[in-house]
Design a protein around this motif. Structure first.
Motif, PDB file in Angstrom:
ATOM      1  N   PRO A 574     -10.002  -8.741 -11.826  1.00  0.00           N
ATOM      2  CA  PRO A 574     -10.887  -9.597 -11.014  1.00  0.00           C
ATOM      3  C   PRO A 574     -10.151 -10.594 -10.123  1.00  0.00           C
ATOM      4  O   PRO A 574     -10.532 -11.765 -10.031  1.00  0.00           O
ATOM      5  N   TYR A 575      -9.090 -10.134  -9.476  1.00  0.00           N
ATOM      6  CA  TYR A 575      -8.304 -11.022  -8.627  1.00  0.00           C
ATOM      7  C   TYR A 575      -8.341 -10.527  -7.187  1.00  0.00           C
ATOM      8  O   TYR A 575      -8.691  -9.376  -6.909  1.00  0.00           O
ATOM      9  N   THR A 576      -7.927 -11.377  -6.258  1.00  0.00           N
ATOM     10  CA  THR A 576      -7.928 -11.044  -4.842  1.00  0.00           C
ATOM     11  C   THR A 576      -6.512 -11.102  -4.287  1.00  0.00           C
ATOM     12  O   THR A 576      -5.843 -12.136  -4.366  1.00  0.00           O
ATOM     13  N   PHE A 577      -6.073  -9.989  -3.746  1.00  0.00           N
ATOM     14  CA  PHE A 577      -4.795  -9.896  -3.043  1.00  0.00           C
ATOM     15  C   PHE A 577      -5.143  -9.652  -1.580  1.00  0.00           C
ATOM     16  O   PHE A 577      -5.472  -8.549  -1.176  1.00  0.00           O
ATOM     17  N   SER A 578      -5.082 -10.702  -0.783  1.00  0.00           N
ATOM     18  CA  SER A 578      -5.609 -10.664   0.592  1.00  0.00           C
ATOM     19  C   SER A 578      -4.515 -10.471   1.630  1.00  0.00           C
ATOM     20  O   SER A 578      -3.327 -10.723   1.372  1.00  0.00           O
ATOM     21  N   ALA A 579      -4.932 -10.062   2.799  1.00  0.00           N
ATOM     22  CA  ALA A 579      -4.028  -9.946   3.940  1.00  0.00           C
ATOM     23  C   ALA A 579      -3.337 -11.280   4.184  1.00  0.00           C
ATOM     24  O   ALA A 579      -3.947 -12.347   4.074  1.00  0.00           O
ATOM     25  N   GLY A 580      -2.054 -11.212   4.493  1.00  0.00           N
ATOM     26  CA  GLY A 580      -1.271 -12.424   4.725  1.00  0.00           C
ATOM     27  C   GLY A 580      -0.519 -12.892   3.490  1.00  0.00           C
ATOM     28  O   GLY A 580       0.416 -13.686   3.602  1.00  0.00           O
ATOM     29  N   GLN A 581      -0.924 -12.454   2.312  1.00  0.00           N
ATOM     30  CA  GLN A 581      -0.227 -12.817   1.084  1.00  0.00           C
ATOM     31  C   GLN A 581       0.889 -11.809   0.801  1.00  0.00           C
ATOM     32  O   GLN A 581       0.788 -10.634   1.174  1.00  0.00           O
ATOM     33  N   ARG A 582       1.925 -12.270   0.123  1.00  0.00           N
ATOM     34  CA  ARG A 582       3.046 -11.402  -0.235  1.00  0.00           C
ATOM     35  C   ARG A 582       3.455 -11.685  -1.674  1.00  0.00           C
ATOM     36  O   ARG A 582       3.426 -12.830  -2.121  1.00  0.00           O
ATOM     37  N   TYR A 583       3.872 -10.617  -2.350  1.00  0.00           N
ATOM     38  CA  TYR A 583       4.301 -10.724  -3.743  1.00  0.00           C
ATOM     39  C   TYR A 583       5.585  -9.924  -3.948  1.00  0.00           C
ATOM     40  O   TYR A 583       5.814  -8.907  -3.279  1.00  0.00           O
ATOM     41  N   SER A 584       6.388 -10.388  -4.866  1.00  0.00           N
ATOM     42  CA  SER A 584       7.647  -9.718  -5.172  1.00  0.00           C
ATOM     43  C   SER A 584       7.389  -8.344  -5.761  1.00  0.00           C
ATOM     44  O   SER A 584       6.569  -8.174  -6.666  1.00  0.00           O
ATOM     45  N   ALA A 585       8.105  -7.335  -5.249  1.00  0.00           N
ATOM     46  CA  ALA A 585       7.965  -5.962  -5.734  1.00  0.00           C
ATOM     47  C   ALA A 585       8.953  -5.706  -6.861  1.00  0.00           C
ATOM     48  O   ALA A 585      10.125  -6.091  -6.791  1.00  0.00           O
ATOM     49  N   GLY A 586       8.468  -5.051  -7.902  1.00  0.00           N
ATOM     50  CA  GLY A 586       9.333  -4.607  -8.984  1.00  0.00           C
ATOM     51  C   GLY A 586       9.525  -3.108  -8.883  1.00  0.00           C
ATOM     52  O   GLY A 586      10.039  -2.588  -7.893  1.00  0.00           O
ATOM     53  N   ASN A 587       9.060  -2.381  -9.902  1.00  0.00           N
ATOM     54  CA  ASN A 587       9.187  -0.929  -9.903  1.00  0.00           C
ATOM     55  C   ASN A 587       8.247  -0.277  -8.897  1.00  0.00           C
ATOM     56  O   ASN A 587       7.146  -0.765  -8.653  1.00  0.00           O
TER      57      ASN A 587
END
Length: 636
Positions: A574-587
């Motif tokens: 139930p979370y929102t990952f929106s345009a403009g946001q960035r997150y560290s990539a793992g595998n």
């Protein structure tokens, strides 16, 4: 009142020692008493002087006293709180009456197996027992030096004197310092005790210097030493039935793979890893109970399982499940099927501290497993149980949060030769969380009593706020609090907390504050030596997508399942990952599901799909997004 201890000559300086293997170490260490004499300690280094004075008073080689204390506590005071095995102060004098017990496992409803197709039906976790009676050493130390036990718990000078007096007594009774150090560990078995002694003398040979949690500078000068041993050679402690690194003590305590009534079975699943599935993760847990209780639980076929347990007092390892098989430990079946789980004797919620002996043995084990299964030594692959995501929205609130904010990830990775800081271009938008563990002391609550402040102790956790000021509310975790309320400072509340070694993307910087993208929000913290620049990859929604779904497991598309295996739903969190946001990539991962619902492993199936996922550091826990939904970019 007990008669005060009167020191006696422990080292035969003027008479020739008997020619026995057990006493050989006396000759070796006799010259070490003056290695760091009391008068040579610089001004202001009170703890260094305390060690020197106690060594001289009780006739203990100073290097041995320093080495034992380092393996127990790293010379720290730990705010007067007990260790996970009820030890106090630099010398880890144990007092069962004061340490108490507790558990966080009864706060959640986590199904340790974490598989919708077959949930583990568990009995209620028993109330935690008290530590083993053999660990009550503070009374004997009190008698030897004529100080009350309360003083030994809270006064570092007297604590060191008490530990020195105990070591001297053990040497008189055993005849050599190797046996005395082994006995000081508190281990009931010879192999575990000797493994502890080996670590002490290895520390003496290598030397170490550090500043303690209360600001004392202490040095143990490197002095090559090879103690004689009457006890077991721990280089052979691992047997053909255990998978452990060399020169550690490793017991086999098998978890039963057993058929139960009503077509049930326990307490793990047979597999053939890495041939059947790659091992991607090593998951760090704490037991929330003492060693004996953990051994009882893991050998119960109706309970759950994990691969290894490590004892606090001496770092003893017990293996329960072969690493090729899948244990039920992390509460997420996707992670279970691709991980090795290691439990550490301890209590996340008690404000207690983990011993150096445990850290060292665990680091050796994780390093060995990482080499064996090609698992990168970083925080995208070496997870805490608290970093494992809920599988679907309904399971998020029940997930566990051990090993907790007092586990020292920075020191742990240093021991593995994989430091978490020092990489990356200055000003990089990707940062690694790297607070100073000793001085970073968040005001958590609930270690002993709900709402009550925990002891002021070092932590690897960084608390995030919704605005760049110290009074702003914490962030919201809609999975933990569906009502939309803000997170809290409760020690168990990970909803607004970043952890040492985790990588995040900077969203904004303002007046000494840094904001990172976290659960779809900007999380602010004061960035005074709190982060290090990092190299790596980041993910962001593909152009044209307003947001992308986030998942707790990387399962295949429906078309990948054979007819005899029910399709497992892939339900967004139930979370929102929106345009403009960035997150560290793992595998970057292929989609897999391990179908294992029967006792007969011949019926087990690994379903592999075409869908690919990217693991991201989304909040305190990791999460997964579909590779087709995101762009993977270098962090420039």
């Amino acid at each position: 009142m007990p008669r005060p201890f009167r020191p006696v000559a422990l080292l035969p300086r003027r008479r020739r020692p008997k020619r026995t293997a057990g006493l050989a170490i006396l000759t070796l260490t006799a010259g070490l008493l003056a290695a760091v004499p009391a008068q040579a300690a610089p001004a202001g280094q009170q703890r260094q002087r305390d060690f020197a004075a106690a060594a001289q008073e009780f006739g203990v080689p100073e290097n041995v006293l320093l080495g034992v204390s380092y393996l127990e506590s790293r010379w720290d005071f730990n705010a007067g709180t007990p260790s996970t095995s009820a030890g106090y102060g630099p010398m880890h004098l144990t007092d069962l009456r004061e340490a108490g017990t507790g558990t966080h496992h009864d706060e959640g409803a986590e199904d340790a197996r974490g598989d919708d197709a077959r949930q583990a039906k568990l009995p209620v976790t028993p109330a935690p027992t008290t530590p083993p009676a053999g660990l009550q050493t503070i009374d004997e130390a009190s008698r030897l030096i004529g100080q009350d036990v309360a003083t030994l718990r809270t006064n570092t000078t007297q604590n060191i004197r008490g530990g020195a007096a105990l070591l001297a007594k053990y040497q008189r009774e055993t005849g050599d310092w190797n046996a005395a150090v082994a006995r000081y560990s508190g281990a009931k078995d010879t192999a575990g005790a000797q493994a502890f002694a080996d670590e002490v003398f290895d520390t003496i040979s290598r030397g170490v210097s550090r500043k303690t949690d209360d600001g004392q500078s202490v040095t143990l000068a490197a002095t090559p030493v090879s103690p004689a041993r009457d006890q077991a050679d721990t280089s052979k402690a691992g047997t053909s039935t255990t998978e452990c690194p060399k020169k550690v003590s490793c017991l086999s305590v098998p978890a039963p793979y057993q058929e139960l009534p009503k077509n049930d079975y326990g307490n793990h699943d047979k597999a053939d890893r890495p041939k059947s599935q790659k091992v991607e993760y090593i998951v760090i847990h704490d037991t929330e109970g003492y060693w004996d209780t953990a051994m009882d639980l893991v050998t119960d076929p109706t309970y759950v399982s994990w691969h290894y347990t490590i004892r606090s007092t001496d770092g003893q390892i017990a293996q329960h499940v072969p690493t090729k098989d899948v244990a039920w430990h992390a509460g997420n079946w996707y992670v279970n099927a691709k991980s090795v789980g290691i439990e550490h004797e301890g209590f996340a919620a008690k404000g207690t501290w983990y011993t150096e002996a445990m850290y060292r043995t665990s680091a050796k084990l994780v390093g060995y497993l990482a080499r064996k299964y090609d698992v990168p030594l970083d925080r995208a692959h070496i997870l805490g149980h608290d970093n494992v995501p809920g599988t679907i929205p309904a399971t998020i609130r029940g997930m566990h949060w051990d090993p907790g904010p007092y586990w020292d990830w920075s020191h742990y990775f240093d021991l593995m030769g994989a430091p978490l800081s020092g990489f990356g271009r200055p000003g990089s938008p990707l940062v690694t969380i790297t607070p100073d563990f000793a001085t970073n002391q968040p005001a958590f609550t609930g270690c002993e009593t709900a709402g009550k402040l925990c002891p002021a102790r070092g932590s690897g956790s960084v608390v995030l706020r919704s605005e760049p000021n110290d009074s702003a509310p914490l962030l919201k975790d809609i999975g933990l609090r569906p009502d939309g309320s803000a997170s809290t400072m409760a020690v168990s509340d990970i909803g607004s907390r970043a952890e040492t070694g985790q990588r995040y993307v900077v969203a904004e910087r303002r007046n000494g504050w840094t904001a990172i993208w976290y659960l779809g929000q900007k999380g602010w913290f004061r960035d005074a030596r709190t982060t290090s620049p990092a190299f790596g990859l980041v993910v962001t929604p593909k152009p044209g997508l307003a947001n992308v779904p986030v998942f707790g497991r990387a399962y295949p598309e429906p078309e990948a399942y054979p007819a005899n295996v029910p399709v497992q739903q892939v339900i967004p969190l139930p979370y929102t990952f929106s345009a403009g946001q960035r997150y560290s990539a793992g595998n970057v991962l292929g989609s897999e599901y391990f179908w294992a619902t029967t006792f007969d492993p011949a019926n087990h199936v690994v379903v592999k799909g075409k869908t690919r996922y990217v693991q991201i550091q989304f909040g305190h826990r990791v999460a997964f997004v579909k590779a087709d939904d995101v762009r993977i970019l270098p962090a420039f």
